[in-house]
Every structure is written in structure tokens, then in C-alpha cells.
Design a protein around this motif. Structure first.
Motif: not given
Length: 228
Positions: A58-71
Motif C-alpha cells: 500500500l505504501v508503494a502504491q501511495l508513493d506511486q500515486a503521489r509521484t504521478a500526482l506531482s507530475e
């Protein structure tokens, strides 16, 4: 055929040396062949490891979502900045095109305005011609046309064009002594310089001063004689 004797039951065979109790007890499976039961602590550890693995996923998925949101946020900000720059360029170009069009139109009207000015100087601006001339001048003024150039003002080569030159004893600097054609501007943009006749101080002439320091000794003597 032999007859079965009533009251006798068949007993299991007892090995030599075994007691009757052994024969009475049923045989059970060898305890050594049974699998040992898993301790209760192992199942708890496995559950903890499973939960930790799920949390890490879940933490990995959250980090990916945050990275995608930042981009995506960065892309949106760049797009907005480009759009704002585009709007400013379009507005600037629109204003520039309008100013050029107005300047071209008014430049074509300058000869007519010159004729109106000459007619006014000669007293010929009367009747219906006067009304038409004043309406044209008012419309040109609304479009931002401004007239400049007056007699007696210092000569400025950035806004004046000297067509005639002379020397005069009553000037202390190069001065516009006659306006041959008025100048016109739109805002800060000069569309035609004022065409003037200029006069310069005579070579060798002493500059005048308000305190009278420039008076010659003969002038002072004459003043004293008058007072006497």
C-alpha cells in the motif's frame, strides 16, 4: 460336519510372553508416525509478516500515486503558464496592430489637417467647411492624435526638423522661431516631426543675464549719466 460349541468366543491370538491385558488393548498407531502440531506462535508471526507485506504494498502504491500526482500537477502548471504567456502575446500583438493601423490612417490624414490649418490662418475656415474641419480634427484627437510645435521653444532634434536656419541676437540657444508644419504624435510615438525655422545666437555675442553683469562699461556710463 463338526458342531460349534455354544458359549465359546474366539479370542485373538496372544503372542508368547504377552499378558492378557495386552491382548485386550487395541493396537494404536505408532506415536512416532504422527506429525507434530505447529506451535501457536508461528501462525501469529506469519500473520504479522502478511500484514507487513500488505502495508508495504500500500505504501508503494501511495508513493506511486503521489509521484504521478506531482507530475500531472507540474504539467498543468506549465500548461497554464504557457497559456497565460500566449494570452499576453496575443493581447500585445492586438494592441500593436491597432496602433499601427491608427497611425497609418492618421498619417494619411496629415496633409488634410495641414490644409485645414492653413485655411484657418488665412481666415478661410468659415461656413460648412469649418464644421467639417472641426469634426475631422475632433475625430483625429479621439484616436489619440496630438499636435505639437510652438514658436519660441528650444530646438529638439528628436521632435523637430529644421528646414531654415538663421542667427538672432535675442536668443541664447538654438530656438524654433517659426513653425512651418506642426508635428504630430500618438502617445509617445512621433508620426511626424515639427518642421521649423531655427535661429542660433550670433557668433561672438556675449550672453545676456538678468543681473546686468553682461552690460558693457559704456552702457554703465550711459546709465549713470541718465541718473545724474
Amino acid at each position: 460336519m463338526p458342531e460349534e460349541t455354544a458359549g465359546f468366543e474366539e479370542k485373538p491370538e496372544v503372542p508368547n510372553g504377552a499378558t492378557p491385558e495386552d491382548a485386550a488393548e487395541p493396537k494404536t498407531a505408532d506415536s512416532s508416525s504422527e506429525e507434530p502440531a505447529a506451535p501457536a506462535g508461528d501462525s501469529g508471526a506469519q500473520s504479522d509478516r502478511s500484514a507487513q507485506g500488505a502495508d508495504a504494498a500500500l505504501v508503494a502504491q501511495l508513493d506511486q500515486a503521489r509521484t504521478a500526482l506531482s507530475e500531472r500537477t507540474g504539467d498543468l502548471q506549465r500548461l497554464q503558464a504557457e497559456y497565460q504567456n500566449y494570452r499576453r502575446r496575443v493581447e500585445r500583438d492586438r494592441i500593436a496592430v491597432k496602433e499601427i493601423a491608427v497611425a497609418n490612417l492618421l498619417t494619411e490624414l496629415l496633409p488634410t489637417l495641414d490644409d485645414i490649418g492653413r485655411a484657418r490662418d488665412h481666415g478661410e475656415l468659415v461656413g460648412g467647411f469649418k464644421s467639417v474641419a472641426e469634426s475631422l480634427e475632433t475625430a483625429a484627437a479621439k484616436l489619440g492624435l496630438q499636435q505639437f510645435g510652438k514658436e519660441g521653444e528650444p530646438f529638439d532634434p528628436t521632435i523637430h526638423e529644421a528646414l531654415m536656419h538663421s542667427y538672432a541676437p535675442d536668443v541664447t540657444e538654438t530656438t524654433c522661431v517659426a513653425i512651418l508644419q506642426p508635428g504630430y504624435r500618438i502617445g509617445e510615438r512621433t508620426i511626424r516631426p515639427a518642421r521649423v525655422a531655427v535661429a542660433e545666437p550670433q557668433p561672438g555675442a556675449a550672453p545676456k543675464s538678468e543681473s546686468g553683469e553682461g552690460d558693457t562699461p559704456s552702457d554703465k556710463d550711459a546709465d549713470a549719466a541718465d541718473k545724474g
